[in-house]
Design a protein around this motif. Structure first.
Motif, PDB file in Angstrom:
ATOM      1  N   ASN A   4       1.635   6.816  -6.888  1.00  9.30           N
ATOM      2  CA  ASN A   4       0.510   7.626  -7.333  1.00  9.30           C
ATOM      3  C   ASN A   4       0.631   9.088  -6.892  1.00  9.30           C
ATOM      4  O   ASN A   4       0.064   9.969  -7.534  1.00  9.30           O
ATOM      5  CB  ASN A   4      -0.813   7.052  -6.831  1.00  9.30           C
ATOM      6  N   SER A   5       1.338   9.371  -5.845  1.00  9.15           N
ATOM      7  CA  SER A   5       1.398  10.753  -5.361  1.00  9.15           C
ATOM      8  C   SER A   5       2.719  11.435  -5.706  1.00  9.15           C
ATOM      9  O   SER A   5       3.009  12.500  -5.185  1.00  9.15           O
ATOM     10  CB  SER A   5       1.197  10.784  -3.850  1.00  9.15           C
ATOM     11  N   SER A   6       3.487  10.878  -6.584  1.00  9.35           N
ATOM     12  CA  SER A   6       4.751  11.510  -6.936  1.00  9.35           C
ATOM     13  C   SER A   6       4.469  12.750  -7.771  1.00  9.35           C
ATOM     14  O   SER A   6       3.545  12.830  -8.543  1.00  9.35           O
ATOM     15  CB  SER A   6       5.660  10.551  -7.688  1.00  9.35           C
ATOM     16  N   VAL A  23       2.332   1.714  -3.555  1.00 13.59           N
ATOM     17  CA  VAL A  23       1.307   2.183  -4.496  1.00 13.59           C
ATOM     18  C   VAL A  23       0.982   3.647  -4.226  1.00 13.59           C
ATOM     19  O   VAL A  23       0.851   4.455  -5.156  1.00 13.59           O
ATOM     20  CB  VAL A  23       0.038   1.298  -4.392  1.00 13.59           C
ATOM     21  N   TYR A  24       0.879   4.034  -2.967  1.00 13.77           N
ATOM     22  CA  TYR A  24       0.595   5.423  -2.623  1.00 13.77           C
ATOM     23  C   TYR A  24       1.741   6.327  -3.056  1.00 13.77           C
ATOM     24  O   TYR A  24       1.517   7.419  -3.576  1.00 13.77           O
ATOM     25  CB  TYR A  24       0.349   5.544  -1.112  1.00 13.77           C
ATOM     26  N   ALA A  25       2.978   5.863  -2.865  1.00 20.97           N
ATOM     27  CA  ALA A  25       4.142   6.676  -3.237  1.00 20.97           C
ATOM     28  C   ALA A  25       4.216   6.846  -4.737  1.00 20.97           C
ATOM     29  O   ALA A  25       4.573   7.928  -5.225  1.00 20.97           O
ATOM     30  CB  ALA A  25       5.404   6.029  -2.713  1.00 20.97           C
ATOM     31  N   ILE A  83       0.846  -1.208   0.000  1.00 27.09           N
ATOM     32  CA  ILE A  83       0.000   0.000   0.000  1.00 27.09           C
ATOM     33  C   ILE A  83       0.870   1.243   0.000  1.00 27.09           C
ATOM     34  O   ILE A  83       0.589   2.220  -0.724  1.00 27.09           O
ATOM     35  CB  ILE A  83      -0.954  -0.024   1.221  1.00 27.09           C
ATOM     36  N   PHE A  84       1.945   1.254   0.774  1.00 23.29           N
ATOM     37  CA  PHE A  84       2.848   2.394   0.805  1.00 23.29           C
ATOM     38  C   PHE A  84       3.491   2.627  -0.562  1.00 23.29           C
ATOM     39  O   PHE A  84       3.587   3.768  -1.025  1.00 23.29           O
ATOM     40  CB  PHE A  84       3.930   2.183   1.867  1.00 23.29           C
TER      41      PHE A  84
END
Length: 135
Positions: free
Chosen positions: A128-130, A124-126, A121-122
């Motif tokens: 997508n939020s780059s 995927v979040y990293a 999850i971390f």
């Protein structure tokens, strides 16, 4: 009036109570071949069956699984279940160790699965939020 014969009366003996000539006297000792009485058991408690080796292995593998990505913990769970079944049949010691191996192994596997899920999850979040843009 006739009195009954005494209780130890033997009709094969003559009236004087002496054996008939030519008959064998009663044996003075029991004939050979009787079993020898066993020795006394050693003082204290009877010997125990010992600790089940699979129970020890279960606990060791489960604790090692905390440091090795949970793989040995799966082996520890399986060994713990098998050890508890053997302990139930043989009466050996080690039920607590086997139970602890199953519990610690289950917790170790659960922690590693939750850790891997949180890691994914971390990532995927990293991604997508780059703020990196290619244009």
């Amino acid at each position: 009036m006739t009195y009954p014969p005494p209780q130890d009366w033997n009709p094969q003996l003559p009236p004087g109570g002496y054996p008939v000539p030519g008959s064998q006297p009663p044996p003075a000792y029991p004939p050979p071949g009787y079993p020898v009485p066993g020795a006394y058991p050693p003082p204290g408690y009877p010997p125990r069956a010992g600790t089940n080796g699979m129970a020890i292995g279960s606990l060791v593998c489960s604790v090692a699984g905390l440091a090795c990505y949970g793989i040995p913990s799966i082996v520890g769970i399986v060994l713990g279940v098998v050890a508890m079944n053997q302990i139930k049949q043989t009466g050996q010691e080690g039920r607590g160790m086997a139970l602890a191996g199953v519990i610690v192994g289950g917790v170790a596997v659960a922690l590693w699965v939750i850790g891997i899920i949180l890691y994914v999850i971390f990532i995927v979040y990293a991604i997508n939020s780059s703020s990196y843009s290619s244009y």
